[in-house]
Design a protein around this motif. Structure first.
Motif, PDB file in Angstrom:
ATOM      1  N   HIS A   1      32.350 -37.368 -16.940  1.00 18.05           N
ATOM      2  CA  HIS A   1      31.572 -38.425 -17.595  1.00 18.05           C
ATOM      3  C   HIS A   1      30.267 -37.918 -18.195  1.00 18.05           C
ATOM      4  O   HIS A   1      29.524 -38.708 -18.777  1.00 18.05           O
ATOM      5  CB  HIS A   1      31.266 -39.544 -16.593  1.00 18.05           C
ATOM      6  N   THR A   2      29.988 -36.620 -18.043  1.00 16.24           N
ATOM      7  CA  THR A   2      28.719 -36.101 -18.550  1.00 16.24           C
ATOM      8  C   THR A   2      28.964 -35.068 -19.646  1.00 16.24           C
ATOM      9  O   THR A   2      30.016 -34.430 -19.697  1.00 16.24           O
ATOM     10  CB  THR A   2      27.907 -35.433 -17.424  1.00 16.24           C
ATOM     11  N   GLY A   3      27.962 -34.912 -20.507  1.00 15.43           N
ATOM     12  CA  GLY A   3      28.022 -33.904 -21.553  1.00 15.43           C
ATOM     13  C   GLY A   3      28.929 -34.311 -22.696  1.00 15.43           C
ATOM     14  O   GLY A   3      29.552 -35.383 -22.675  1.00 15.43           O
ATOM     15  N   PRO A   4      29.003 -33.472 -23.725  1.00  9.36           N
ATOM     16  CA  PRO A   4      29.892 -33.745 -24.844  1.00  9.36           C
ATOM     17  C   PRO A   4      31.333 -33.925 -24.365  1.00  9.36           C
ATOM     18  O   PRO A   4      31.773 -33.275 -23.417  1.00  9.36           O
ATOM     19  CB  PRO A   4      29.754 -32.495 -25.724  1.00  9.36           C
ATOM     20  N   ALA A   5      32.067 -34.792 -25.038  1.00 10.62           N
ATOM     21  CA  ALA A   5      33.444 -35.076 -24.627  1.00 10.62           C
ATOM     22  C   ALA A   5      34.329 -33.835 -24.700  1.00 10.62           C
ATOM     23  O   ALA A   5      35.205 -33.639 -23.853  1.00 10.62           O
ATOM     24  CB  ALA A   5      34.023 -36.184 -25.497  1.00 10.62           C
ATOM     25  N   ALA A   6      34.112 -32.980 -25.704  1.00 11.32           N
ATOM     26  CA  ALA A   6      34.931 -31.768 -25.828  1.00 11.32           C
ATOM     27  C   ALA A   6      34.729 -30.862 -24.617  1.00 11.32           C
ATOM     28  O   ALA A   6      35.699 -30.334 -24.054  1.00 11.32           O
ATOM     29  CB  ALA A   6      34.585 -31.025 -27.111  1.00 11.32           C
ATOM     30  N   ASP A   7      33.482 -30.694 -24.194  1.00  7.99           N
ATOM     31  CA  ASP A   7      33.204 -29.875 -23.015  1.00  7.99           C
ATOM     32  C   ASP A   7      33.824 -30.497 -21.767  1.00  7.99           C
ATOM     33  O   ASP A   7      34.378 -29.797 -20.919  1.00  7.99           O
ATOM     34  CB  ASP A   7      31.697 -29.721 -22.813  1.00  7.99           C
ATOM     35  N   ALA A   8      33.713 -31.823 -21.653  1.00  3.49           N
ATOM     36  CA  ALA A   8      34.271 -32.511 -20.495  1.00  3.49           C
ATOM     37  C   ALA A   8      35.784 -32.351 -20.450  1.00  3.49           C
ATOM     38  O   ALA A   8      36.367 -32.126 -19.380  1.00  3.49           O
ATOM     39  CB  ALA A   8      33.897 -33.992 -20.528  1.00  3.49           C
ATOM     40  N   LEU A   9      36.429 -32.451 -21.601  1.00  3.84           N
ATOM     41  CA  LEU A   9      37.885 -32.305 -21.643  1.00  3.84           C
ATOM     42  C   LEU A   9      38.307 -30.903 -21.218  1.00  3.84           C
ATOM     43  O   LEU A   9      39.261 -30.734 -20.450  1.00  3.84           O
ATOM     44  CB  LEU A   9      38.401 -32.600 -23.052  1.00  3.84           C
ATOM     45  N   LEU A  10      37.597 -29.904 -21.696  1.00  6.34           N
ATOM     46  CA  LEU A  10      37.939 -28.532 -21.319  1.00  6.34           C
ATOM     47  C   LEU A  10      37.720 -28.305 -19.826  1.00  6.34           C
ATOM     48  O   LEU A  10      38.495 -27.582 -19.190  1.00  6.34           O
ATOM     49  CB  LEU A  10      37.117 -27.537 -22.140  1.00  6.34           C
ATOM     50  N   ARG A  11      36.695 -28.927 -19.266  1.00  2.00           N
ATOM     51  CA  ARG A  11      36.494 -28.825 -17.812  1.00  2.00           C
ATOM     52  C   ARG A  11      37.663 -29.464 -17.063  1.00  2.00           C
ATOM     53  O   ARG A  11      38.138 -28.926 -16.057  1.00  2.00           O
ATOM     54  CB  ARG A  11      35.180 -29.503 -17.400  1.00  2.00           C
ATOM     55  N   LEU A  12      38.113 -30.617 -17.552  1.00  2.19           N
ATOM     56  CA  LEU A  12      39.243 -31.285 -16.907  1.00  2.19           C
ATOM     57  C   LEU A  12      40.497 -30.414 -16.950  1.00  2.19           C
ATOM     58  O   LEU A  12      41.205 -30.263 -15.943  1.00  2.19           O
ATOM     59  CB  LEU A  12      39.536 -32.617 -17.605  1.00  2.19           C
ATOM     60  N   LEU A  13      40.786 -29.862 -18.112  1.00  4.72           N
ATOM     61  CA  LEU A  13      41.991 -29.042 -18.253  1.00  4.72           C
ATOM     62  C   LEU A  13      41.916 -27.787 -17.400  1.00  4.72           C
ATOM     63  O   LEU A  13      42.907 -27.367 -16.797  1.00  4.72           O
ATOM     64  CB  LEU A  13      42.207 -28.684 -19.729  1.00  4.72           C
ATOM     65  N   ASP A  14      40.733 -27.192 -17.351  1.00 11.65           N
ATOM     66  CA  ASP A  14      40.562 -25.989 -16.539  1.00 11.65           C
ATOM     67  C   ASP A  14      40.746 -26.316 -15.056  1.00 11.65           C
ATOM     68  O   ASP A  14      41.444 -25.594 -14.332  1.00 11.65           O
ATOM     69  CB  ASP A  14      39.175 -25.389 -16.783  1.00 11.65           C
ATOM     70  N   ALA A  15      40.137 -27.407 -14.608  1.00  8.96           N
ATOM     71  CA  ALA A  15      40.262 -27.797 -13.201  1.00  8.96           C
ATOM     72  C   ALA A  15      41.703 -28.138 -12.852  1.00  8.96           C
ATOM     73  O   ALA A  15      42.221 -27.724 -11.808  1.00  8.96           O
ATOM     74  CB  ALA A  15      39.353 -28.995 -12.913  1.00  8.96           C
ATOM     75  N   ALA A  16      42.368 -28.876 -13.724  1.00 14.11           N
ATOM     76  CA  ALA A  16      43.752 -29.259 -13.469  1.00 14.11           C
ATOM     77  C   ALA A  16      44.654 -28.035 -13.437  1.00 14.11           C
ATOM     78  O   ALA A  16      45.557 -27.925 -12.590  1.00 14.11           O
ATOM     79  CB  ALA A  16      44.226 -30.234 -14.543  1.00 14.11           C
ATOM     80  N   GLY A  17      44.421 -27.103 -14.343  1.00 15.53           N
ATOM     81  CA  GLY A  17      45.239 -25.894 -14.374  1.00 15.53           C
ATOM     82  C   GLY A  17      45.080 -25.060 -13.119  1.00 15.53           C
ATOM     83  O   GLY A  17      46.064 -24.554 -12.564  1.00 15.53           O
ATOM     84  N   ARG A  18      43.833 -24.922 -12.658  1.00 12.93           N
ATOM     85  CA  ARG A  18      43.606 -24.143 -11.435  1.00 12.93           C
ATOM     86  C   ARG A  18      44.258 -24.807 -10.231  1.00 12.93           C
ATOM     87  O   ARG A  18      44.834 -24.137  -9.371  1.00 12.93           O
ATOM     88  CB  ARG A  18      42.107 -23.962 -11.207  1.00 12.93           C
ATOM     89  N   ALA A  19      44.190 -26.140 -10.159  1.00 16.91           N
ATOM     90  CA  ALA A  19      44.803 -26.851  -9.037  1.00 16.91           C
ATOM     91  C   ALA A  19      46.317 -26.716  -9.066  1.00 16.91           C
ATOM     92  O   ALA A  19      46.957 -26.496  -8.028  1.00 16.91           O
ATOM     93  CB  ALA A  19      44.396 -28.322  -9.074  1.00 16.91           C
TER      94      ALA A  19
END
Length: 217
Positions: A82-100
């Motif tokens: 919910h924080t920062g630019p949406a593009a950065d947030a999306l990449l964080r989500l994808l990175d976290a999901a991929g690692r999990a």
């Protein structure tokens, strides 16, 4: 007031089910062909208890898939979408999901072979899709992402690209950094956003990731 026998039985059943799923995650990642009896032993329950909760190996694997989805959703929430630019947030989500997801490669390969209907598959991805959808919606509202394609389509494409990146990495066709780069670049291009190398020209010549001017009425 003492707990009722029915309440105690239900609590015991919940604990047994959780122990079986925990054991299945550990055992099947290390030994994909492990028997339900082996999983029962690792969970500290009888084989009959496993069958009482999961009448077949397929039912157990589907429940494990739901457990993995819960884990992925939890790490996505921890990525602060919910924080920062949406593009950065999306990449964080994808990175976290991929690692999990990569914590359970053998299990995910087994789960991918299960025959489930399209609706059941969509339902299983709903917690992941909802989190991606929220970020994409925010990015469209701020003008970071192109808003001319259906939101549900973009969510499906994003999830599909993430799966493809994982498969390419698992098969060795791409290294981990190559798969990550391909995923990030592809997703941001689909959304009309900026890539890690700088903004890409979007439709009409604007720089992707910049707010779009609305056409005059």
């Amino acid at each position: 007031m003492p707990s009722s026998p029915v309440h105690n039985r239900r609590a015991d059943a919940r604990r047994s089910r959780a122990a079986i799923l925990d054991a299945a995650l550990r055992v099947l990642d290390a030994r994909p062909d492990a028997s339900l009896e082996t999983i029962a032993g690792a969970a500290g329950v009888t084989r009959q208890t496993v069958y009482a909760h999961f009448p077949s190996r397929e039912r157990l694997l589907l429940a494990v898939a739901d457990r993995i989805t819960e884990e992925v959703a939890a790490v996505m929430d921890a990525a602060d979408p919910h924080t920062g630019p949406a593009a950065d947030a999306l990449l964080r989500l994808l990175d976290a999901a991929g690692r999990a997801a990569r914590r359970h490669p053998a299990l995910l390969r087994q789960i991918s072979t299960l025959l489930v209907g399209p609706q059941a598959d969509r339902d299983r991805h709903t917690p992941i899709a909802d989190r991606i959808s929220a970020v994409l919606r925010r990015g469209r509202q701020t003008g970071e992402f192109d808003d001319r394609l259906p939101l549900d389509w973009l969510v499906a494409v994003t999830i599909g690209l993430a799966h493809t990146a994982g498969e390419e990495q698992d098969t060795g066709r791409l290294s981990a950094p190559e798969a990550e780069h391909a995923l990030r670049t592809s997703v941001l291009r689909v959304l009309g956003a900026a890539t890690g190398e700088g903004a890409l020209p979007g439709p009409g010549g604007h720089r992707a990731g910049e707010p779009r001017e609305r056409p005059e009425e």
